[in-house]
Design a protein around this motif. Sequence first.
Motif, PDB file in Angstrom:
ATOM      1  N   SER A 106       0.847  -1.195   0.000  1.00 44.67           N
ATOM      2  CA  SER A 106       0.000   0.000   0.000  1.00 44.67           C
ATOM      3  C   SER A 106       0.880   1.243   0.000  1.00 44.67           C
ATOM      4  CB  SER A 106      -0.900   0.013   1.232  1.00 44.67           C
ATOM      5  OG  SER A 106      -0.127   0.213   2.407  1.00 44.67           O
ATOM      6  N   GLU A 107       0.318   2.344  -0.447  1.00 50.35           N
ATOM      7  CA  GLU A 107       1.066   3.595  -0.475  1.00 50.35           C
ATOM      8  C   GLU A 107       1.475   4.003   0.941  1.00 50.35           C
ATOM      9  OE1 GLU A 107       3.082   6.446  -2.607  1.00 50.35           O
ATOM     10  OE2 GLU A 107       2.030   4.639  -3.266  1.00 50.35           O
ATOM     11  N   ALA A 108       0.628   3.700   1.912  1.00 51.46           N
ATOM     12  CA  ALA A 108       0.934   4.040   3.309  1.00 51.46           C
ATOM     13  C   ALA A 108       2.170   3.280   3.786  1.00 51.46           C
ATOM     14  CB  ALA A 108      -0.263   3.720   4.201  1.00 51.46           C
ATOM     15  N   ASP A 109       2.265   1.990   3.423  1.00 54.37           N
ATOM     16  CA  ASP A 109       3.429   1.198   3.830  1.00 54.37           C
ATOM     17  C   ASP A 109       4.699   1.686   3.140  1.00 54.37           C
ATOM     18  OD1 ASP A 109       1.927  -0.321   5.516  1.00 54.37           O
ATOM     19  OD2 ASP A 109       1.836  -2.100   4.221  1.00 54.37           O
ATOM     20  N   VAL A 110       4.572   2.067   1.878  1.00 55.76           N
ATOM     21  CA  VAL A 110       5.723   2.611   1.155  1.00 55.76           C
ATOM     22  C   VAL A 110       6.219   3.877   1.845  1.00 55.76           C
ATOM     23  CG1 VAL A 110       6.469   3.723  -0.992  1.00 55.76           C
ATOM     24  CG2 VAL A 110       5.118   1.615  -1.083  1.00 55.76           C
ATOM     25  N   GLU A 111       5.307   4.758   2.196  1.00 54.15           N
ATOM     26  CA  GLU A 111       5.683   6.021   2.824  1.00 54.15           C
ATOM     27  C   GLU A 111       6.307   5.803   4.198  1.00 54.15           C
ATOM     28  OE1 GLU A 111       5.832   9.009   1.423  1.00 54.15           O
ATOM     29  OE2 GLU A 111       5.245   7.932  -0.386  1.00 54.15           O
ATOM     30  N   ARG A 112       5.842   4.798   4.925  1.00 51.38           N
ATOM     31  CA  ARG A 112       6.436   4.510   6.235  1.00 51.38           C
ATOM     32  C   ARG A 112       7.866   3.990   6.074  1.00 51.38           C
ATOM     33  NH1 ARG A 112       4.392   4.083  10.850  1.00 51.38           N
ATOM     34  NH2 ARG A 112       5.167   2.022  11.424  1.00 51.38           N
ATOM     35  N   ARG A 113       8.099   3.170   5.063  1.00 48.84           N
ATOM     36  CA  ARG A 113       9.452   2.668   4.819  1.00 48.84           C
ATOM     37  C   ARG A 113      10.376   3.836   4.407  1.00 48.84           C
ATOM     38  NH1 ARG A 113      12.005  -2.196   2.932  1.00 48.84           N
ATOM     39  NH2 ARG A 113      10.225  -3.378   3.705  1.00 48.84           N
ATOM     40  N   VAL A 114       9.856   4.734   3.580  1.00 46.72           N
ATOM     41  CA  VAL A 114      10.645   5.908   3.178  1.00 46.72           C
ATOM     42  C   VAL A 114      10.941   6.780   4.398  1.00 46.72           C
ATOM     43  CG1 VAL A 114      10.635   8.046   1.823  1.00 46.72           C
ATOM     44  CG2 VAL A 114       9.778   5.918   0.814  1.00 46.72           C
ATOM     45  N   ALA A 115       9.950   6.963   5.274  1.00 45.51           N
ATOM     46  CA  ALA A 115      10.134   7.776   6.478  1.00 45.51           C
ATOM     47  C   ALA A 115      11.227   7.203   7.366  1.00 45.51           C
ATOM     48  CB  ALA A 115       8.817   7.878   7.250  1.00 45.51           C
ATOM     49  N   LEU A 116      11.272   5.876   7.487  1.00 53.00           N
ATOM     50  CA  LEU A 116      12.323   5.231   8.274  1.00 53.00           C
ATOM     51  C   LEU A 116      13.688   5.526   7.665  1.00 53.00           C
ATOM     52  CD1 LEU A 116      13.439   3.163  10.366  1.00 53.00           C
ATOM     53  CD2 LEU A 116      13.038   1.414   8.635  1.00 53.00           C
ATOM     54  N   ARG A 117      13.795   5.439   6.352  1.00 53.43           N
ATOM     55  CA  ARG A 117      15.076   5.682   5.689  1.00 53.43           C
ATOM     56  C   ARG A 117      15.552   7.113   5.929  1.00 53.43           C
ATOM     57  NH1 ARG A 117      15.677   2.370   0.308  1.00 53.43           N
ATOM     58  NH2 ARG A 117      14.922   0.941   1.908  1.00 53.43           N
ATOM     59  N   LEU A 118      14.625   8.057   5.861  1.00 54.09           N
ATOM     60  CA  LEU A 118      14.984   9.454   6.094  1.00 54.09           C
ATOM     61  C   LEU A 118      15.370   9.684   7.553  1.00 54.09           C
ATOM     62  CD1 LEU A 118      12.233  11.248   3.969  1.00 54.09           C
ATOM     63  CD2 LEU A 118      14.600  10.732   3.335  1.00 54.09           C
ATOM     64  N   GLU A 119      14.720   8.975   8.455  1.00 57.69           N
ATOM     65  CA  GLU A 119      15.053   9.099   9.877  1.00 57.69           C
ATOM     66  C   GLU A 119      16.464   8.582  10.133  1.00 57.69           C
ATOM     67  OE1 GLU A 119      14.079  10.477  13.622  1.00 57.69           O
ATOM     68  OE2 GLU A 119      12.795  10.532  11.844  1.00 57.69           O
ATOM     69  N   ARG A 120      16.824   7.478   9.489  1.00 53.94           N
ATOM     70  CA  ARG A 120      18.175   6.926   9.634  1.00 53.94           C
ATOM     71  C   ARG A 120      19.229   7.924   9.164  1.00 53.94           C
ATOM     72  NH1 ARG A 120      18.234   2.186   5.845  1.00 53.94           N
ATOM     73  NH2 ARG A 120      20.470   2.269   6.242  1.00 53.94           N
ATOM     74  N   GLN A 121      18.904   8.691   8.142  1.00 54.66           N
ATOM     75  CA  GLN A 121      19.885   9.613   7.568  1.00 54.66           C
ATOM     76  C   GLN A 121      20.274  10.736   8.526  1.00 54.66           C
ATOM     77  OE1 GLN A 121      18.385  10.947   3.795  1.00 54.66           O
ATOM     78  NE2 GLN A 121      18.340   8.880   2.927  1.00 54.66           N
ATOM     79  N   LYS A 122      19.468  10.952   9.554  1.00 55.56           N
ATOM     80  CA  LYS A 122      19.797  11.986  10.540  1.00 55.56           C
ATOM     81  C   LYS A 122      21.090  11.659  11.267  1.00 55.56           C
ATOM     82  CE  LYS A 122      14.984  13.419  11.289  1.00 55.56           C
ATOM     83  NZ  LYS A 122      13.874  13.517  12.277  1.00 55.56           N
ATOM     84  N   TYR A 123      21.468  10.365  11.274  1.00 62.16           N
ATOM     85  CA  TYR A 123      22.739   9.976  11.889  1.00 62.16           C
ATOM     86  C   TYR A 123      23.907  10.756  11.286  1.00 62.16           C
ATOM     87  CZ  TYR A 123      20.389   5.683  13.596  1.00 62.16           C
ATOM     88  OH  TYR A 123      19.559   4.775  14.203  1.00 62.16           O
ATOM     89  N   LEU A 124      23.865  10.951   9.966  1.00 66.15           N
ATOM     90  CA  LEU A 124      25.006  11.545   9.270  1.00 66.15           C
ATOM     91  C   LEU A 124      25.198  13.023   9.559  1.00 66.15           C
ATOM     92  CD1 LEU A 124      25.026   9.925   5.709  1.00 66.15           C
ATOM     93  CD2 LEU A 124      26.383   9.338   7.717  1.00 66.15           C
ATOM     94  N   VAL A 125      24.166  13.694  10.028  1.00 71.51           N
ATOM     95  CA  VAL A 125      24.273  15.133  10.291  1.00 71.51           C
ATOM     96  C   VAL A 125      24.127  15.440  11.775  1.00 71.51           C
ATOM     97  CG1 VAL A 125      23.468  15.759   7.986  1.00 71.51           C
ATOM     98  CG2 VAL A 125      21.794  15.446   9.807  1.00 71.51           C
ATOM     99  N   ASP A 126      24.079  14.407  12.586  1.00 71.36           N
ATOM    100  CA  ASP A 126      23.947  14.568  14.026  1.00 71.36           C
ATOM    101  C   ASP A 126      25.239  15.134  14.615  1.00 71.36           C
ATOM    102  OD1 ASP A 126      22.217  13.774  16.471  1.00 71.36           O
ATOM    103  OD2 ASP A 126      24.189  12.937  16.957  1.00 71.36           O
TER     104      ASP A 126
END
Length: 274
Positions: free
Chosen positions: A132-152
């Motif tokens: 579902s589009e909702a599941d896709v967006e949640r997976r994308v949101a997780l990936r973007l959240e992980r990326q915060k590590y690099l600028v922390d």
Amino acid sequence: MLLGSQLRRLREARGITREAAGYSIRASESKISRMELGRVSFKTRDVEDLLTLYGITDEAERISLLSLAKEANVAGWWHSYSDVLPSWFPTYVGLEGAAALIRAYEVQFVHGLLQTEAYARAVVRRGMKGASEADVERRVALRLERQKYLVDENAPEFHIVLDEAALRRPYGDRAVMRGQLQHLIDISERPNVRLQIMPFGFGGHSGESGAFTILSFPESDLSDVVYLEQLTSALYLDKHEDVAQYEKALKELQHDSPGPDESRDLLRGLLQLS
């Protein structure tokens, strides 16, 4: 993993076998092994009993290790995405967030820590056909959240070798790929990011076995971990001889690839052609 490694160190210092340690907490030898590898949760009572068995009577040291046990059992932020994650991946996200140095080679697509939102969405849709589009967006949101590590503030060092194939294989339309290339150019300027491109022109190289990631941790008690993702599972390798082989392969990839400045020039050239 940190708590497990400290418990292993204490056990070995006293010359106590895993079997004896397991008996003391009404568990098997394999349970002690899994605890020492950080593969299972910790019961406070079990940790207390093991500390007593290992002769740890200093109250401050006991409190410190018991606090670590409580922290180890706290679910990380990524667990809220468990409904859209394969069972083996939360472990990786936790290790990634704890690492001081992340080294990787990627060939199929741009590494998740470097993907733009649009590119990530295209990758996830390709990998989650029928979702579902909702599941896709949640997976994308997780990936973007992980990326915060690099600028922390305490961002890890991130050394990545991208095969040119990952840059030429389109995910999304032309605009998505142009945006991804520009993002790679921009983020490669960060002081904690070392990005190199393995060009087609080099031919065969030491990354022939496929993509892998090596995670190194600030705690000296923790061994490096190699992460290998498969179609239906993942492998976590921490034996010294295994890690050493992947470190050797990555060093060869880094040596054979153009340096960061030349790799940025290669990215600029691909951007002009896209």
